[in-house]
Design a protein around this motif. Structure first.
Motif, PDB file in Angstrom:
ATOM      1  N   GLU A  46     -23.083   5.006  29.961  1.00  0.00           N
ATOM      2  CA  GLU A  46     -23.498   4.325  28.740  1.00  0.00           C
ATOM      3  C   GLU A  46     -25.020   4.234  28.617  1.00  0.00           C
ATOM      4  OE1 GLU A  46     -21.828   0.438  28.981  1.00  0.00           O
ATOM      5  OE2 GLU A  46     -19.762   1.139  29.043  1.00  0.00           O
ATOM      6  N   THR A  47     -25.755   4.707  29.634  1.00  0.00           N
ATOM      7  CA  THR A  47     -27.181   4.408  29.724  1.00  0.00           C
ATOM      8  C   THR A  47     -27.995   5.676  29.948  1.00  0.00           C
ATOM      9  OG1 THR A  47     -26.515   2.349  30.821  1.00  0.00           O
ATOM     10  CG2 THR A  47     -28.859   2.878  30.818  1.00  0.00           C
ATOM     11  N   TYR A  48     -28.833   6.030  28.968  1.00  0.00           N
ATOM     12  CA  TYR A  48     -29.640   7.240  29.045  1.00  0.00           C
ATOM     13  C   TYR A  48     -31.122   6.876  28.845  1.00  0.00           C
ATOM     14  CZ  TYR A  48     -25.040   9.293  27.910  1.00  0.00           C
ATOM     15  OH  TYR A  48     -23.711   9.634  27.878  1.00  0.00           O
ATOM     16  N   VAL A  49     -31.991   7.808  29.246  1.00  0.00           N
ATOM     17  CA  VAL A  49     -33.425   7.586  29.075  1.00  0.00           C
ATOM     18  C   VAL A  49     -34.053   8.878  28.571  1.00  0.00           C
ATOM     19  CG1 VAL A  49     -33.903   8.120  31.515  1.00  0.00           C
ATOM     20  CG2 VAL A  49     -35.546   6.769  30.191  1.00  0.00           C
ATOM     21  N   MET A  50     -35.006   8.746  27.658  1.00  0.00           N
ATOM     22  CA  MET A  50     -35.693   9.908  27.100  1.00  0.00           C
ATOM     23  C   MET A  50     -37.151   9.537  26.852  1.00  0.00           C
ATOM     24  SD  MET A  50     -34.868  12.101  23.580  1.00  0.00           S
ATOM     25  CE  MET A  50     -33.177  12.479  24.051  1.00  0.00           C
ATOM     26  N   GLY A  51     -38.019  10.537  26.927  1.00  0.00           N
ATOM     27  CA  GLY A  51     -39.427  10.270  26.655  1.00  0.00           C
ATOM     28  C   GLY A  51     -40.192  11.541  26.386  1.00  0.00           C
ATOM     29  N   LEU A  52     -41.404  11.388  25.879  1.00  0.00           N
ATOM     30  CA  LEU A  52     -42.258  12.532  25.572  1.00  0.00           C
ATOM     31  C   LEU A  52     -43.596  12.389  26.288  1.00  0.00           C
ATOM     32  CD1 LEU A  52     -44.489  11.425  23.235  1.00  0.00           C
ATOM     33  CD2 LEU A  52     -42.417  11.467  21.859  1.00  0.00           C
TER      34      LEU A  52
ATOM     35  N   GLY B 286     -42.019  11.571  29.072  1.00  0.00           N
ATOM     36  CA  GLY B 286     -41.139  12.568  29.660  1.00  0.00           C
ATOM     37  C   GLY B 286     -41.168  12.490  31.175  1.00  0.00           C
ATOM     38  N   PHE B 287     -42.387  12.342  31.721  1.00  0.00           N
ATOM     39  CA  PHE B 287     -42.510  12.087  33.156  1.00  0.00           C
ATOM     40  C   PHE B 287     -41.740  10.824  33.519  1.00  0.00           C
ATOM     41  CE2 PHE B 287     -44.328   9.809  36.677  1.00  0.00           C
ATOM     42  CZ  PHE B 287     -44.567  10.777  37.639  1.00  0.00           C
ATOM     43  N   GLY B 288     -41.931   9.774  32.716  1.00  0.00           N
ATOM     44  CA  GLY B 288     -41.262   8.506  32.995  1.00  0.00           C
ATOM     45  C   GLY B 288     -39.754   8.615  32.940  1.00  0.00           C
ATOM     46  N   ALA B 289     -39.224   9.391  31.981  1.00  0.00           N
ATOM     47  CA  ALA B 289     -37.775   9.551  31.869  1.00  0.00           C
ATOM     48  C   ALA B 289     -37.213  10.235  33.113  1.00  0.00           C
ATOM     49  CB  ALA B 289     -37.432  10.354  30.618  1.00  0.00           C
ATOM     50  N   LEU B 290     -37.864  11.307  33.548  1.00  0.00           N
ATOM     51  CA  LEU B 290     -37.417  11.995  34.765  1.00  0.00           C
ATOM     52  C   LEU B 290     -37.500  11.077  35.980  1.00  0.00           C
ATOM     53  CD1 LEU B 290     -39.021  15.550  34.505  1.00  0.00           C
ATOM     54  CD2 LEU B 290     -36.587  14.996  34.459  1.00  0.00           C
TER      55      LEU B 290
ATOM     56  N   GLY C 282     -27.395   7.798  33.437  1.00  0.00           N
ATOM     57  CA  GLY C 282     -26.540   8.969  33.552  1.00  0.00           C
ATOM     58  C   GLY C 282     -27.194  10.249  33.086  1.00  0.00           C
ATOM     59  N   LYS C 283     -28.145  10.153  32.144  1.00  0.00           N
ATOM     60  CA  LYS C 283     -28.788  11.335  31.590  1.00  0.00           C
ATOM     61  C   LYS C 283     -30.250  11.038  31.290  1.00  0.00           C
ATOM     62  CE  LYS C 283     -24.482  12.864  29.370  1.00  0.00           C
ATOM     63  NZ  LYS C 283     -23.834  13.309  28.112  1.00  0.00           N
ATOM     64  N   ALA C 284     -31.071  12.100  31.378  1.00  0.00           N
ATOM     65  CA  ALA C 284     -32.493  11.970  31.073  1.00  0.00           C
ATOM     66  C   ALA C 284     -32.936  13.132  30.213  1.00  0.00           C
ATOM     67  CB  ALA C 284     -33.320  11.919  32.352  1.00  0.00           C
ATOM     68  N   GLY C 285     -33.652  12.836  29.132  1.00  0.00           N
ATOM     69  CA  GLY C 285     -34.246  13.855  28.281  1.00  0.00           C
ATOM     70  C   GLY C 285     -35.758  13.803  28.420  1.00  0.00           C
ATOM     71  N   ALA C 286     -36.355  14.905  28.862  1.00  0.00           N
ATOM     72  CA  ALA C 286     -37.790  14.932  29.143  1.00  0.00           C
ATOM     73  C   ALA C 286     -38.463  15.980  28.264  1.00  0.00           C
ATOM     74  CB  ALA C 286     -38.030  15.239  30.620  1.00  0.00           C
ATOM     75  N   LEU C 287     -39.260  15.528  27.308  1.00  0.00           N
ATOM     76  CA  LEU C 287     -39.914  16.410  26.342  1.00  0.00           C
ATOM     77  C   LEU C 287     -41.388  16.558  26.703  1.00  0.00           C
ATOM     78  CD1 LEU C 287     -37.396  15.040  24.923  1.00  0.00           C
ATOM     79  CD2 LEU C 287     -38.570  15.459  22.765  1.00  0.00           C
ATOM     80  N   SER C 288     -41.809  17.800  26.981  1.00  0.00           N
ATOM     81  CA  SER C 288     -43.223  18.096  27.268  1.00  0.00           C
ATOM     82  C   SER C 288     -43.777  17.153  28.333  1.00  0.00           C
ATOM     83  CB  SER C 288     -44.059  17.972  25.983  1.00  0.00           C
ATOM     84  OG  SER C 288     -43.483  18.691  24.925  1.00  0.00           O
ATOM     85  N   SER C 289     -43.074  17.055  29.426  1.00  0.00           N
ATOM     86  CA  SER C 289     -43.382  16.048  30.445  1.00  0.00           C
ATOM     87  C   SER C 289     -44.756  16.251  31.085  1.00  0.00           C
ATOM     88  CB  SER C 289     -42.316  16.073  31.540  1.00  0.00           C
ATOM     89  OG  SER C 289     -41.039  15.862  30.988  1.00  0.00           O
ATOM     90  N   ALA C 290     -45.471  15.152  31.271  1.00  0.00           N
ATOM     91  CA  ALA C 290     -46.782  15.180  31.924  1.00  0.00           C
ATOM     92  C   ALA C 290     -46.576  15.147  33.439  1.00  0.00           C
ATOM     93  CB  ALA C 290     -47.631  14.003  31.458  1.00  0.00           C
ATOM     94  N   LEU C 291     -46.111  16.267  33.990  1.00  0.00           N
ATOM     95  CA  LEU C 291     -45.814  16.382  35.423  1.00  0.00           C
ATOM     96  C   LEU C 291     -47.087  16.796  36.149  1.00  0.00           C
ATOM     97  CD1 LEU C 291     -42.432  18.158  34.798  1.00  0.00           C
ATOM     98  CD2 LEU C 291     -42.676  15.924  35.895  1.00  0.00           C
ATOM     99  N   ILE C 292     -47.991  15.838  36.322  1.00  0.00           N
ATOM    100  CA  ILE C 292     -49.371  16.138  36.726  1.00  0.00           C
ATOM    101  C   ILE C 292     -49.650  15.860  38.191  1.00  0.00           C
ATOM    102  CG2 ILE C 292     -50.236  15.700  34.394  1.00  0.00           C
ATOM    103  CD1 ILE C 292     -51.169  12.929  35.440  1.00  0.00           C
TER     104      ILE C 292
ATOM    105  N   ALA D  10     -35.135   7.768  40.125  1.00  0.00           N
ATOM    106  CA  ALA D  10     -35.333   6.588  40.968  1.00  0.00           C
ATOM    107  C   ALA D  10     -34.160   5.621  40.855  1.00  0.00           C
ATOM    108  CB  ALA D  10     -36.632   5.881  40.573  1.00  0.00           C
ATOM    109  N   TYR D  11     -33.461   5.649  39.713  1.00  0.00           N
ATOM    110  CA  TYR D  11     -32.332   4.735  39.483  1.00  0.00           C
ATOM    111  C   TYR D  11     -31.101   5.526  39.026  1.00  0.00           C
ATOM    112  CZ  TYR D  11     -35.952   1.139  39.626  1.00  0.00           C
ATOM    113  OH  TYR D  11     -36.996   0.321  40.022  1.00  0.00           O
ATOM    114  N   PRO D  12     -30.602   6.432  39.879  1.00  0.00           N
ATOM    115  CA  PRO D  12     -29.470   7.277  39.476  1.00  0.00           C
ATOM    116  C   PRO D  12     -28.177   6.500  39.301  1.00  0.00           C
ATOM    117  CG  PRO D  12     -29.902   7.541  41.820  1.00  0.00           C
ATOM    118  CD  PRO D  12     -31.037   6.714  41.264  1.00  0.00           C
TER     119      PRO D  12
END
Length: 261
Positions: free
Chosen positions: A116-122, A126-130, A141-151, A135-137
């Motif tokens: 019932e619980t998903y997270v998404m961000g840009l 996006g980094f935060g969503a991933l 249940g699902k994560a949407g990561a758009l243009s993630s700042a994986l720096i 960190a809290y699997p």
């Protein structure tokens, strides 16, 4: 469609903070309304994380929330990279991944299971969503990561006085901790993903995308290859586009369809 702003005291942030909430629980009676498989099921919840310099409510998916029957929680994460920073009042990771979820459960009866619980961000979100999902699997249940700042690889080993052009050493040190050890730390999503795979834990579904003209494209390709290498199944899409709302709007719709259908 109800849109609300809530202010409450956060123990993670040690101050009052706000979040925006979208709730599709007030359908009009003057328009023919046919029940769907989505309207009949229990309402799901999406935690939507904004980007660097952004704020709650930057991207509001009103018609999608109504179509798929999900509430949207939009917290304010300032520029904290959705991580637990070093100083008091900067635990943005705990705030979203634990405290805010518990508040939503207690107050609204939502987001009770990973299904019932998903997270998404840009971008930063996006980094935060991933990071939050990994960190809290047991929560997401699902994560949407758009243009993630994986720096993390860019800032690893950064020294006092240096500046990336986006922010200085002090900022990254506050958000990510010891930059000489950041690649081995839990602030690196790669570390969290590999641990879950190695320990045979539940793996949140991951949906990633990035524009081919985006300055973060190589960062996202690197994360995609890493997840492939460790056997973490996920969806990764590249498409023409830059680091802008035109691209994010397009893939917000695509990922919402994929995550909620």
């Amino acid at each position: 469609m109800a849109y609300c702003t809530f202010k409450f005291f956060s123990n993670s942030l040690v101050r009052g903070t706000t979040f925006e909430m979208l709730i599709p629980n007030d359908p009009r009676t003057d328009i023919p309304h046919e029940e769907t498989e989505y309207s009949k099921r229990k309402m799901k919840t999406l935690f939507l994380l904004h980007g660097y310099t952004g704020s709650a409510g930057d991207c509001i998916p009103a018609y999608l929330a109504e179509k798929y029957n999900f509430a949207v929680i939009m917290p304010n994460g300032e520029n904290g990279f959705w991580l637990d920073g070093l100083s008091t009042g900067h635990k943005f990771g705990t705030f979203v991944g634990c405290e805010l979820v518990e508040y939503v459960r207690k107050t609204f009866g939502l987001a009770n299971t990973p299904d019932e619980t998903y997270v998404m961000g840009l971008s930063m979100g996006g980094f935060g969503a991933l990071h939050t999902a990994l960190a809290y699997p047991q929560t997401f249940g699902k994560a949407g990561a758009l243009s993630s700042a994986l720096i993390v690889h860019d800032i690893a080993g950064m020294k006092p006085g240096e500046n990336s052009g986006m922010a200085n050493y002090d900022y990254y040190h506050e958000c990510f901790g010891d930059l000489d050890k950041v690649l081995e730390s839990e602030n690196n999503p790669e570390v969290l993903a590999k641990r879950l795979v190695d320990e045979g834990k539940h793996l949140p579904e991951i949906f990633m995308c990035c524009g081919t003209e985006d300055f973060l494209i190589e960062h996202n390709r690197k994360m995609h290859r890493f997840l492939d290498d460790i056997g973490y199944r996920h969806e990764y899409i590249e498409d023409k586009g830059a680091h802008d709302m035109e691209f994010w709007s397009k893939y917000f719709v695509k990922f919402t369809d994929a995550m909620f259908e």
